[in-house]
Design an enzyme around this catalytic site. Sequence first.
Site, PDB file in Angstrom:
ATOM      1  N   ASP A  56      -2.554   3.027   3.314  1.00 35.93           N
ATOM      2  CA  ASP A  56      -1.257   2.371   3.232  1.00 35.93           C
ATOM      3  C   ASP A  56      -0.361   3.199   2.325  1.00 35.93           C
ATOM      4  OD1 ASP A  56      -1.254   0.907   0.356  1.00 35.93           O
ATOM      5  OD2 ASP A  56      -3.216   0.573   1.278  1.00 35.93           O
TER       6      ASP A  56
ATOM      7  N   ASP B 245       2.062  -8.760   1.573  1.00 36.98           N
ATOM      8  CA  ASP B 245       1.432  -8.282   0.335  1.00 36.98           C
ATOM      9  C   ASP B 245       1.804  -9.260  -0.773  1.00 36.98           C
ATOM     10  OD1 ASP B 245       0.624  -7.022  -1.972  1.00 36.98           O
ATOM     11  OD2 ASP B 245       1.882  -5.240  -1.695  1.00 36.98           O
TER      12      ASP B 245
ATOM     13  N   GLU C 106       0.480 -10.557  -4.511  1.00 33.44           N
ATOM     14  CA  GLU C 106      -0.431 -10.199  -5.588  1.00 33.44           C
ATOM     15  C   GLU C 106       0.183 -10.581  -6.928  1.00 33.44           C
ATOM     16  OE1 GLU C 106      -0.001  -5.646  -6.322  1.00 33.44           O
ATOM     17  OE2 GLU C 106       0.084  -5.889  -4.123  1.00 33.44           O
TER      18      GLU C 106
END
Length: 621
Positions: free
Chosen positions: A116, A207, A209
């Site tokens: 990524d 994503d 986090e």
Amino acid sequence: MTFALAFCGAAVFVLAPTSAFATTTPSDATPTPTPAVTAQATATPSSTPSETATPTPTATAAAVPGDDTTPTLAEMNATHNHTMGSTIPLDEKSAATPQARSLLAAAAPAGTRGLDVSGWQSLTRANWTTIWNNGARFAYVKATEATDYTSGEFSEQYNDSAAAGLIRGAYHFATPNTSSGNAQANYFVDHGGGWSADGKTLPPLLDIEYNPYGATCYGLSQAQMVSWISDFSNTVQSRTGRLPAIYSTTDWWTQCTGNSAVFANNPLFIARYTSNVAGGPGTLPASWYQYTFWQYADSGTFPGDQDVFNGSLLELQTFAKTNPIKTTQPAVAPALGRNVAVAETPAGKIYLFWKGNNGDLWLKTKTGATWSKSTDTGKWIGPGNGLSAAVNASGQFIVGWRGGDSALWITTSTGGTTWSAISRIIQAGATATPAGPTFEIAANGTAYAFWKGQNNGLYQSIRTNGTWSRYYSLPDDVGPGTAISSGIDGAGWTYVFWRGGDNNLWEANWTGKAWTPQHRIPTTGASGGVKSDVGVAVTSNGVQYVFWRGNDSRLYQTFWDGKGWRGYYGLGANVGPGTSLSASLNSKNATSVFWQGGDNGIWTAYWTGSAWTGAQAVAKG
């Protein structure tokens, strides 16, 4: 504050004892201007990846192509440009707060390798060719963050990775305290976060986090965080037709969602850095029983982070172009052919196989009257259908199916507990399988595969000493027939049956010297003919039992006793709209029949020794 140290040519960032993270909130920082990106990239790979084309990497971490800049967290905060995993600890179990990651170049786990990247990697078309040559087969590319950042490198990375042959997708770095899930999902889809079923595009990726600016969970309660993720996920699905994958860690997920178990249908991209990749990514969040992707290191052979897909290249290609539904409560997939198969040992232990709603091969066993719990073998059938299973007296199993590529695929086992990686035994082409396949295993381990080819002929391949032969065209014409099934006796003679275009039962068999011409077994009388798949069970001395659903939705049987076919019999069990009939038999010649019900559950009827039972549901648990 953060200190940068030079070590072996790489920068390593070490946290000071005091707070190492910028306290600037997103609204206080001014992002570096970047070019806008288009909503959809349209690149077409210049070549189709080969399933066996993954080479041994020729480059080391020191030879990563392109400009692989490693920014500080303060730099990422200032530009609103965070990499995927920029806040993830080296080992999430050892720390609950974000810390700078060491540059870990771990050995790659088993699976299909990828990477990524974000706006911090400046790459060229030539770089992507090198990345492909070094073994990467997929890439996730950062598109957006919050609702005020688009990556200036997105168009190049998304298009050039595809042109080099990689399967690619876009990801969004979430900041749940700045705007709603709906707002960020729309911004993401409008700026590259799309999906199409072209086999070259991975599902959009969320994503989510640790908060790089402050409080770990962005000031949201666990219930609020679950609601935010649901809002984002539902919006992406409504816009693209596909649920997004979710990237996170078990620690963050537990802290910030209360270890929510409601996202089982979203593929999991787990993050955990460990020097012991053979041990896997550890305990997964409660929503998932297996991971789809794993980010296992933040440097290595490829630019950016090092990732792996939990499966083969073919499974990755299938995952990209289909829309699988993951579920922790297995059910039979909607009928696409025979999706239920059964194999029974001579001692009477039944092994029941089916294709689950997540596209995997599932298994449960029955010993006596007791069923085991359902088990996901982890073997991906994907869009495949035509499931068949066989076992011999030595406990050698084979389970096969027609793949989405019209080729024959199998997984094998000795003992029925550990299953081999799936493998393709017959390529698609003139022999592609519009019906079947069906498999048998002789006592000596010789295995047989039968299927209907595109020219309506009956084909066979034989496995001896672990190697499958080229295909053989048998002197039999299946015509418009479907629902091929088979059996084998103690002498190794094989019998193949199918439902003919006239709704009668048809058969061809091996006599020990040659194959018989196809011949009809009349079954259209009171039963109304064969209206379903055909279940077959053959005794060691060659008595053949054949089962089907009649026109009245009842279960029917005929059998050959060595002298002739003995008509047909209604067994009483109501199959309803059931499909995918499969039959088994043990050394006491007790037969069992299983099928996929109209409720997508599995049903059975069996001979008790004195009578046939009615239809009984097999518990899904």
